[in-house]
Design a protein around this motif. Structure first.
Motif, PDB file in Angstrom:
ATOM      1  N   LYS A  43       0.836  -1.210   0.000  1.00 36.75           N
ATOM      2  CA  LYS A  43       0.000   0.000   0.000  1.00 36.75           C
ATOM      3  C   LYS A  43       0.874   1.264   0.000  1.00 36.75           C
ATOM      4  CE  LYS A  43      -3.919   1.833   2.595  1.00 36.75           C
ATOM      5  NZ  LYS A  43      -4.698   1.677   3.829  1.00 36.75           N
ATOM      6  N   GLN A  44       1.935   1.242   0.838  1.00 40.43           N
ATOM      7  CA  GLN A  44       2.839   2.402   0.878  1.00 40.43           C
ATOM      8  C   GLN A  44       3.573   2.570  -0.450  1.00 40.43           C
ATOM      9  OE1 GLN A  44       4.851   0.884   4.337  1.00 40.43           O
ATOM     10  NE2 GLN A  44       4.083   2.514   5.665  1.00 40.43           N
ATOM     11  N   ALA A  45       3.911   1.436  -1.078  1.00 41.08           N
ATOM     12  CA  ALA A  45       4.587   1.492  -2.387  1.00 41.08           C
ATOM     13  C   ALA A  45       3.702   2.193  -3.414  1.00 41.08           C
ATOM     14  CB  ALA A  45       4.932   0.091  -2.871  1.00 41.08           C
ATOM     15  N   VAL A  46       2.396   1.890  -3.356  1.00 45.69           N
ATOM     16  CA  VAL A  46       1.458   2.512  -4.301  1.00 45.69           C
ATOM     17  C   VAL A  46       1.382   4.020  -4.051  1.00 45.69           C
ATOM     18  CG1 VAL A  46      -0.952   2.623  -5.044  1.00 45.69           C
ATOM     19  CG2 VAL A  46       0.116   0.403  -4.642  1.00 45.69           C
ATOM     20  N   ILE A  47       1.378   4.409  -2.771  1.00 45.92           N
ATOM     21  CA  ILE A  47       1.293   5.843  -2.437  1.00 45.92           C
ATOM     22  C   ILE A  47       2.563   6.576  -2.900  1.00 45.92           C
ATOM     23  CG2 ILE A  47       1.179   7.524  -0.538  1.00 45.92           C
ATOM     24  CD1 ILE A  47      -0.565   5.348   0.943  1.00 45.92           C
ATOM     25  N   ILE A  48       3.732   5.968  -2.604  1.00 46.06           N
ATOM     26  CA  ILE A  48       5.006   6.588  -3.020  1.00 46.06           C
ATOM     27  C   ILE A  48       5.045   6.721  -4.543  1.00 46.06           C
ATOM     28  CG2 ILE A  48       7.502   6.162  -3.232  1.00 46.06           C
ATOM     29  CD1 ILE A  48       7.437   5.099  -0.361  1.00 46.06           C
ATOM     30  N   ALA A  49       4.646   5.643  -5.221  1.00 48.16           N
ATOM     31  CA  ALA A  49       4.664   5.675  -6.689  1.00 48.16           C
ATOM     32  C   ALA A  49       3.700   6.723  -7.207  1.00 48.16           C
ATOM     33  CB  ALA A  49       4.297   4.309  -7.251  1.00 48.16           C
ATOM     34  N   ALA A  50       2.535   6.812  -6.562  1.00 47.66           N
ATOM     35  CA  ALA A  50       1.528   7.777  -7.009  1.00 47.66           C
ATOM     36  C   ALA A  50       2.110   9.187  -7.007  1.00 47.66           C
ATOM     37  CB  ALA A  50       0.294   7.704  -6.112  1.00 47.66           C
ATOM     38  N   ILE A  51       2.881   9.511  -5.959  1.00 47.28           N
ATOM     39  CA  ILE A  51       3.427  10.869  -5.860  1.00 47.28           C
ATOM     40  C   ILE A  51       4.647  11.040  -6.774  1.00 47.28           C
ATOM     41  CG2 ILE A  51       4.468  12.577  -4.306  1.00 47.28           C
ATOM     42  CD1 ILE A  51       2.840  11.111  -2.027  1.00 47.28           C
ATOM     43  N   PHE A  52       5.628  10.122  -6.645  1.00 44.47           N
ATOM     44  CA  PHE A  52       6.932  10.374  -7.276  1.00 44.47           C
ATOM     45  C   PHE A  52       7.014   9.927  -8.730  1.00 44.47           C
ATOM     46  CE2 PHE A  52       7.834  10.880  -2.820  1.00 44.47           C
ATOM     47  CZ  PHE A  52       8.670  11.986  -2.808  1.00 44.47           C
ATOM     48  N   GLU A  53       6.348   8.810  -9.076  1.00 45.67           N
ATOM     49  CA  GLU A  53       6.311   8.415 -10.493  1.00 45.67           C
ATOM     50  C   GLU A  53       5.616   9.527 -11.280  1.00 45.67           C
ATOM     51  OE1 GLU A  53       6.979   5.679 -12.488  1.00 45.67           O
ATOM     52  OE2 GLU A  53       7.909   4.443 -10.962  1.00 45.67           O
ATOM     53  N   MET A 265      13.885   6.300  -6.725  1.00 46.35           N
ATOM     54  CA  MET A 265      13.732   5.289  -7.775  1.00 46.35           C
ATOM     55  C   MET A 265      12.452   5.562  -8.575  1.00 46.35           C
ATOM     56  SD  MET A 265      15.267   2.576  -8.821  1.00 46.35           S
ATOM     57  CE  MET A 265      14.773   1.760 -10.302  1.00 46.35           C
ATOM     58  N   ALA A 266      11.377   5.853  -7.849  1.00 46.56           N
ATOM     59  CA  ALA A 266      10.087   6.123  -8.512  1.00 46.56           C
ATOM     60  C   ALA A 266      10.194   7.357  -9.397  1.00 46.56           C
ATOM     61  CB  ALA A 266       8.990   6.305  -7.470  1.00 46.56           C
ATOM     62  N   PHE A 267      10.871   8.385  -8.889  1.00 48.76           N
ATOM     63  CA  PHE A 267      11.002   9.627  -9.664  1.00 48.76           C
ATOM     64  C   PHE A 267      11.833   9.369 -10.926  1.00 48.76           C
ATOM     65  CE2 PHE A 267      12.729  13.594 -11.038  1.00 48.76           C
ATOM     66  CZ  PHE A 267      11.693  14.485 -10.862  1.00 48.76           C
ATOM     67  N   ILE A 311       0.180   5.000 -15.214  1.00 47.47           N
ATOM     68  CA  ILE A 311       1.257   4.251 -14.562  1.00 47.47           C
ATOM     69  C   ILE A 311       0.868   3.873 -13.128  1.00 47.47           C
ATOM     70  CG2 ILE A 311       3.545   4.640 -13.529  1.00 47.47           C
ATOM     71  CD1 ILE A 311       4.434   5.878 -16.150  1.00 47.47           C
ATOM     72  N   VAL A 312       0.356   4.858 -12.386  1.00 49.75           N
ATOM     73  CA  VAL A 312      -0.007   4.625 -10.973  1.00 49.75           C
ATOM     74  C   VAL A 312      -1.143   3.604 -10.876  1.00 49.75           C
ATOM     75  CG1 VAL A 312      -0.881   5.718  -8.880  1.00 49.75           C
ATOM     76  CG2 VAL A 312       0.779   6.919 -10.300  1.00 49.75           C
ATOM     77  N   LEU A 313      -2.103   3.735 -11.783  1.00 51.81           N
ATOM     78  CA  LEU A 313      -3.256   2.824 -11.801  1.00 51.81           C
ATOM     79  C   LEU A 313      -2.806   1.381 -12.061  1.00 51.81           C
ATOM     80  CD1 LEU A 313      -6.307   3.467 -11.589  1.00 51.81           C
ATOM     81  CD2 LEU A 313      -6.427   3.258 -14.072  1.00 51.81           C
ATOM     82  N   GLY A 314      -1.858   1.217 -12.987  1.00 48.75           N
ATOM     83  CA  GLY A 314      -1.369  -0.127 -13.326  1.00 48.75           C
ATOM     84  C   GLY A 314      -0.698  -0.809 -12.143  1.00 48.75           C
ATOM     85  N   LEU A 315       0.113  -0.043 -11.416  1.00 47.54           N
ATOM     86  CA  LEU A 315       0.797  -0.616 -10.244  1.00 47.54           C
ATOM     87  C   LEU A 315      -0.222  -1.055  -9.194  1.00 47.54           C
ATOM     88  CD1 LEU A 315       3.355  -1.140  -8.485  1.00 47.54           C
ATOM     89  CD2 LEU A 315       3.052   1.160  -7.602  1.00 47.54           C
ATOM     90  N   ALA A 316      -1.189  -0.179  -8.931  1.00 49.48           N
ATOM     91  CA  ALA A 316      -2.150  -0.446  -7.856  1.00 49.48           C
ATOM     92  C   ALA A 316      -3.018  -1.663  -8.173  1.00 49.48           C
ATOM     93  CB  ALA A 316      -3.025   0.789  -7.634  1.00 49.48           C
ATOM     94  N   THR A 317      -3.367  -1.844  -9.455  1.00 44.07           N
ATOM     95  CA  THR A 317      -4.332  -2.902  -9.771  1.00 44.07           C
ATOM     96  C   THR A 317      -3.687  -4.219 -10.181  1.00 44.07           C
ATOM     97  OG1 THR A 317      -4.467  -2.014 -12.023  1.00 44.07           O
ATOM     98  CG2 THR A 317      -6.179  -1.316 -10.486  1.00 44.07           C
TER      99      THR A 317
END
Length: 415
Positions: A43-53, A265-267, A311-317
Motif C-alpha cells: 500500500k505504501q509502495a502505491v502511495i510513493i509511486a503515485a506521488i513520485f512516479e 527510484m520512482a522519480f 502508470i499509478v493505476l497499473g501498479l495499484a491494480t
C-alpha cells in the motif's frame, strides 16, 4: 466523429492502456526492492509511486520522449503518407501494451522500452520498408540494454561493499549505521534534486544557473539528511530481535533510508519510462492535428498527465506478481541490500535520462539486485529465476515487433 478526432481518441485510449501496463510491470519492479526488503508495504509502495512516479513523469518526462519518437524511424519517408505514421504508432502502443500485460500476468519483469522499440521497429520495417528504421540508433539503444545492467550491477556491488565495510563488518554496527546512513540519505537526495532541476524543469520554464541548482540541491539534501537523522535517533534498540538476527536494529535504520531511495527510484523511473507511453501518443496527435510528419513535437501537458495517471493505476491494480519476482525471488533482500540496489539503479537511470538514452529500468534494477547478490557470493542468487528473466528479455523485442505488424495491418484495414 471526424477522422482526426478518432485518431486522437484512439491514441489517448491506447496510451492509457500502455501506461497502465508500464505501471503493472515496470513500476512494480522499481518498487520491488523496497517491498521485498519489507521496508515498505504494498500500500505504501502505491502511495510513493503515485506521488513520485507522477512527478517524475510530469516534471522530467520530456527529454527521453523525443528519442523514442523520432530517433528510431526516419520520419521523412512518411511525408507523403502521414496516416502510416498514425497506424504504426497506434499499432505499436497496442502491441507493447498487450505484451506487457501478458508478461505481468506471468510475473516476468520485462522491459517496457524493449517492448515499444521492438514494436516501432516492426511496424517501420514491414509497413514502410527496412530503410525506414535507423539501425544505427537501434544499435546504440541495444548497446545500452547490455551496458545498463552491467553498470548498475557494478555500482550496486560497490555500494553494498561500502555498507559492509563501514557498518556491517564492524563490532558496533548500530552506532555506525546511525552515523553513516544520514550521509547515504544526503547523497541520494542530492542526486534526485539535481536531476529534477537540471533536466526536469526545462518545460516549466524555470531556467536556473548551475550554481543556483547546486545551492538548491545542497540545501534540500542537507534538510533530508537532518530529518533522517532525527528519525533514526528515535529508533530504539531491540535486544531480543538483535539476539535472533545480529543486524535487526541496523536494518530498521536502513529501512528509513529505503523510503528515500524508493522515492528517488520512482522519480527516476517516471522520468525515463513515461516516454514509452507518451512518445507514440504525441506522434499521433502531432500528425493528426498538422497533417504532417515532423521529426519532433512538443509533448502536451495533458499527455504527460495521462501517462503518469495510467502508470499509478497499473501498479495499484496489477503490480503484485512482478513485485514478488524481483523483490523476493532473485536473492533475499534486506533493507541494506535493497538500498544498495535501488541507489545504484536510480543513479544509472538518472545518468541515462540526462543523456537521452532510453535504457531499460528493468534491466538496470535486475542488474543491481544481481550485483548485491554477487557481493554475498553466487550461492545467494536463484539462478533458475534469473534464467527465466533473461529468456523473457530475449523474446520481448521480437514479440513486440510481431504483434505490432499484426495490429498495423488490422488498423490500416479498419480505419
Amino acid at each position: 466523429m471526424d477522422q482526426m478526432t478518432l485518431y486522437i481518441v484512439l491514441a489517448a485510449v491506447f496510451g492509457l492502456y500502455m501506461a497502465w501496463a508500464i505501471g503493472a510491470n515496470d513500476v512494480a519492479n522499481a518498487m520491488a526492492t523496497s517491498t521485498g526488503a519489507k521496508a515498505i508495504s504494498f500500500k505504501q509502495a502505491v502511495i510513493i509511486a503515485a506521488i513520485f512516479e507522477f512527478a517524475g513523469a510530469v516534471l522530467a518526462g520530456g527529454s527521453v520522449t523525443s528519442t523514442i519518437r523520432s530517433g528510431i524511424v526516419d520520419a521523412s519517408l512518411m511525408a507523403d503518407t502521414p496516416e502510416l505514421m498514425i497506424y504504426g504508432m497506434l499499432g505499436s502502443l497496442l502491441a507493447a501494451a498487450v505484451w506487457l500485460n501478458l508478461a505481468s500476468k506471468l510475473g516476468w519483469p520485462v522491459s517496457t522500452t524493449h517492448s515499444i522499440i521492438g514494436a516501432i521497429v516492426g511496424f517501420a520495417a514491414v509497413g514502410i520498408g527496412m530503410e525506414a528504421v535507423q539501425w544505427g540508433k537501434v544499435g546504440q539503444i541495444v548497446m545500452s540494454w547490455v551496458v545498463s545492467p552491467l553498470v548498475s550491477g557494478v555500482i550496486a556491488f560497490f555500494i553494498f561493499r561500502t555498507v559492509q565495510v563501514l557498518i556491517l563488518d564492524r563490532s558496533d554496527p548500530i552506532e555506525r549505521a546511525r552515523r553513516y546512513v544520514p550521509v547515504y540519505m544526503l547523497i541520494a537526495a542530492f542526486m534526485v534534486v539535481m536531476m529534477t532541476l537540471t533536466k526536469g524543469l526545462k518545460h516549466i520554464g524555470l531556467d536556473l544557473t548551475t550554481n543556483q541548482n547546486l545551492a538548491i540541491a545542497t540545501v534540500i539534501s542537507i534538510a533530508v539528511a537532518v530529518a533522517g537523522k532525527l528519525i533514526i535517533d528515535r529508533i530504539r534498540v531491540d535486544p531480543a530481535a538483535d539476539l535472533k538476527f545480529r543486524f535487526a536494529t541496523v536494518e530498521r535504520i536502513f529501512g528509513v533510508l529505503m523510503v528515500i531511495t524508493a522515492c528517488s527510484m520512482a522519480f527516476a523511473h517516471g522520468s525515463n519510462d513515461v516516454a514509452n507511453a507518451v512518445g507514440p501518443v504525441s506522434a499521433v496527435i502531432s500528425v493528426a492535428t498538422t497533417g504532417m510528419v515532423e521529426g519532433q513535437s512538443a509533448v502536451s501537458p495533458w499527455v504527460l498527465l495521462l501517462g503518469g495517471g495510467g502508470i499509478v493505476l497499473g501498479l495499484a491494480t496489477y503490480g503484485r506478481k512482478v513485485m514478488q519476482t524481483v523483490g523476493t525471488q532473485i536473492t533475499a533482500l534486506t533493507p541494506s541490500r535493497g538500498f544498495a540496489a535501488e541507489m545504484s539503479a536510480a543513479s544509472t537511470i538518472v545518468l541515462a535520462s540526462s543523456t537521452g538514452l532510453p535504457i531499460s529500468t528493468t534491466h538496470t534494477l535486475v542488474g543491481a539486485v544481481l550485483g548485491v547478490g554477487m557481493a554475498r557470493g553466487i550461492s545467494a542468487i536463484n539462478l533458475t529465476v534469473i534464467r527465466n528473466i533473461f529468456l523473457s528479455w530475449l523474446i520481448t523485442v521480437p514479440a513486440g515487433a510481431v504483434l505490432s505488424v499484426i495490429f498495423f495491418f488490422i488498423l490500416r484495414a479498419v480505419l
